[in-house]
Write a protein that holds these residues in place. Structure first.
Motif, PDB file in Angstrom:
ATOM      1  N   THR A  89       0.864  -1.251   0.006  1.00 42.06           N
ATOM      2  CA  THR A  89      -0.080  -0.028   0.134  1.00 42.06           C
ATOM      3  C   THR A  89       1.054   1.390  -0.090  1.00 42.06           C
ATOM      4  O   THR A  89       2.057   1.387   0.372  1.00 42.06           O
ATOM      5  CB  THR A  89      -0.981   0.076   1.363  1.00 42.06           C
ATOM      6  OG1 THR A  89      -1.842   1.134   1.127  1.00 42.06           O
ATOM      7  CG2 THR A  89      -0.175   0.094   2.582  1.00 42.06           C
ATOM      8  N   TYR A 135      -2.416  -1.483   8.246  1.00 38.58           N
ATOM      9  CA  TYR A 135      -2.713  -1.105   6.837  1.00 38.58           C
ATOM     10  C   TYR A 135      -2.232  -1.778   5.825  1.00 38.58           C
ATOM     11  O   TYR A 135      -2.659  -1.102   4.449  1.00 38.58           O
ATOM     12  CB  TYR A 135      -2.326   0.580   6.826  1.00 38.58           C
ATOM     13  CG  TYR A 135      -2.914   1.135   8.037  1.00 38.58           C
ATOM     14  CD1 TYR A 135      -4.360   0.821   8.590  1.00 38.58           C
ATOM     15  CD2 TYR A 135      -2.216   2.458   8.585  1.00 38.58           C
ATOM     16  CE1 TYR A 135      -4.941   1.622   9.718  1.00 38.58           C
ATOM     17  CE2 TYR A 135      -3.088   3.155   9.751  1.00 38.58           C
ATOM     18  CZ  TYR A 135      -4.124   2.870  10.099  1.00 38.58           C
ATOM     19  OH  TYR A 135      -4.996   3.431  11.196  1.00 38.58           O
ATOM     20  N   ASN A 136      -1.410  -2.672   5.797  1.00 40.85           N
ATOM     21  CA  ASN A 136      -0.905  -3.379   4.579  1.00 40.85           C
ATOM     22  C   ASN A 136      -2.042  -4.487   4.343  1.00 40.85           C
ATOM     23  O   ASN A 136      -1.724  -5.175   3.198  1.00 40.85           O
ATOM     24  CB  ASN A 136       0.420  -4.170   4.963  1.00 40.85           C
ATOM     25  CG  ASN A 136       1.523  -3.345   5.293  1.00 40.85           C
ATOM     26  OD1 ASN A 136       1.636  -2.339   4.583  1.00 40.85           O
ATOM     27  ND2 ASN A 136       2.152  -3.606   6.492  1.00 40.85           N
ATOM     28  N   SER A 137      -3.055  -4.691   4.971  1.00 44.44           N
ATOM     29  CA  SER A 137      -4.219  -5.505   4.824  1.00 44.44           C
ATOM     30  C   SER A 137      -5.263  -4.660   4.276  1.00 44.44           C
ATOM     31  O   SER A 137      -5.310  -3.531   4.509  1.00 44.44           O
ATOM     32  CB  SER A 137      -4.619  -6.278   5.997  1.00 44.44           C
ATOM     33  OG  SER A 137      -5.347  -5.681   7.079  1.00 44.44           O
ATOM     34  N   SER A 138      -6.403  -5.584   4.084  1.00 47.90           N
ATOM     35  CA  SER A 138      -7.668  -4.799   3.448  1.00 47.90           C
ATOM     36  C   SER A 138      -8.583  -4.602   4.549  1.00 47.90           C
ATOM     37  O   SER A 138      -9.893  -4.042   4.283  1.00 47.90           O
ATOM     38  CB  SER A 138      -8.183  -5.343   2.367  1.00 47.90           C
ATOM     39  OG  SER A 138      -8.769  -6.630   2.581  1.00 47.90           O
ATOM     40  N   TYR A 141     -10.649  -0.975   5.420  1.00 51.88           N
ATOM     41  CA  TYR A 141     -11.784  -0.484   4.350  1.00 51.88           C
ATOM     42  C   TYR A 141     -12.640  -1.643   3.908  1.00 51.88           C
ATOM     43  O   TYR A 141     -13.450  -1.423   2.854  1.00 51.88           O
ATOM     44  CB  TYR A 141     -10.990   0.074   3.156  1.00 51.88           C
ATOM     45  CG  TYR A 141     -10.045  -0.873   2.229  1.00 51.88           C
ATOM     46  CD1 TYR A 141     -10.852  -1.716   1.205  1.00 51.88           C
ATOM     47  CD2 TYR A 141      -8.713  -0.715   2.307  1.00 51.88           C
ATOM     48  CE1 TYR A 141     -10.131  -2.372   0.454  1.00 51.88           C
ATOM     49  CE2 TYR A 141      -7.973  -1.480   1.518  1.00 51.88           C
ATOM     50  CZ  TYR A 141      -8.269  -2.350   0.591  1.00 51.88           C
ATOM     51  OH  TYR A 141      -7.719  -2.975   0.007  1.00 51.88           O
ATOM     52  N   GLU A 142     -12.815  -2.929   4.554  1.00 47.14           N
ATOM     53  CA  GLU A 142     -14.014  -3.699   4.485  1.00 47.14           C
ATOM     54  C   GLU A 142     -15.463  -2.982   4.809  1.00 47.14           C
ATOM     55  O   GLU A 142     -15.076  -2.197   5.751  1.00 47.14           O
ATOM     56  CB  GLU A 142     -13.758  -5.107   5.267  1.00 47.14           C
ATOM     57  CG  GLU A 142     -12.400  -5.983   4.948  1.00 47.14           C
ATOM     58  CD  GLU A 142     -12.674  -6.671   3.525  1.00 47.14           C
ATOM     59  OE1 GLU A 142     -13.947  -6.647   2.960  1.00 47.14           O
ATOM     60  OE2 GLU A 142     -11.488  -6.833   2.997  1.00 47.14           O
TER      61      GLU A 142
END
Length: 157
Positions: A89, A135-138, A141-142
């Motif tokens: 990201t 914040y490297n995962s999603s 913003y799910e």
């Protein structure tokens, strides 16, 4: 939850959002995880902040952060949530965006059987927060219903 200073007033989404935003902003400032700030505010501090949110939301946020640091004895740490792996990201959500993420989660899991301050503590100490705050995962913003389901399951499935 009723306002502790004005019992005829009910705490609404705007107050929850402001407190969640300030938790995020304060945690980033002191380089600690959100749960650290929530644990130091405690039940009484959360009730107080929720009750005065409709007044202090017009203050300079930096002053609110400084007041929280002093009032709740918050200390500097070394956790910087804004450090991300740029292979995954290049965008770090703002403290306002994350305040809204957490406010929606708190609102969606709040019940009449539990105080709002207890719900906030429960959300911020949930294992899913480590995933949301990565914040490297999603996860951050799910959709809200996915985060709510993860909260109840104790993990993102």
């Amino acid at each position: 939850m009723k306002n502790i200073y004005f019992p005829e007033e009910t705490i609404g989404f705007n107050e929850i959002f402001f407190v969640c935003y300030m938790i995020e902003r304060t945690a980033r400032h002191v380089k600690q995880r959100n749960r650290y700030v929530v644990e130091h505010l405690g039940d009484e501090g959360l009730k107080r902040q929720l009750s005065i949110a409709n007044t202090i939301h017009s203050m300079n946020p930096e002053q609110v952060v400084a007041d929280w640091i002093e009032e709740y004895g918050l200390e500097q740490g070394d956790f910087d949530i804004t450090v991300v792996d740029h292979r995954f990201t290049d965008k770090v959500p703002t403290d306002i965006q994350m305040g809204k993420v957490y406010a929606r989660l708190v609102q969606s899991v709040a019940s009449d059987n539990e105080s709002l301050s207890a719900t906030i503590r429960s959300v911020y100490t949930s294992p899913i927060c480590d995933v949301i705050d990565n914040y490297n995962s999603s996860a951050y913003y799910e959709p809200s219903y996915v985060q709510t389901r993860a909260y109840y399951a104790g993990a993102f499935i």
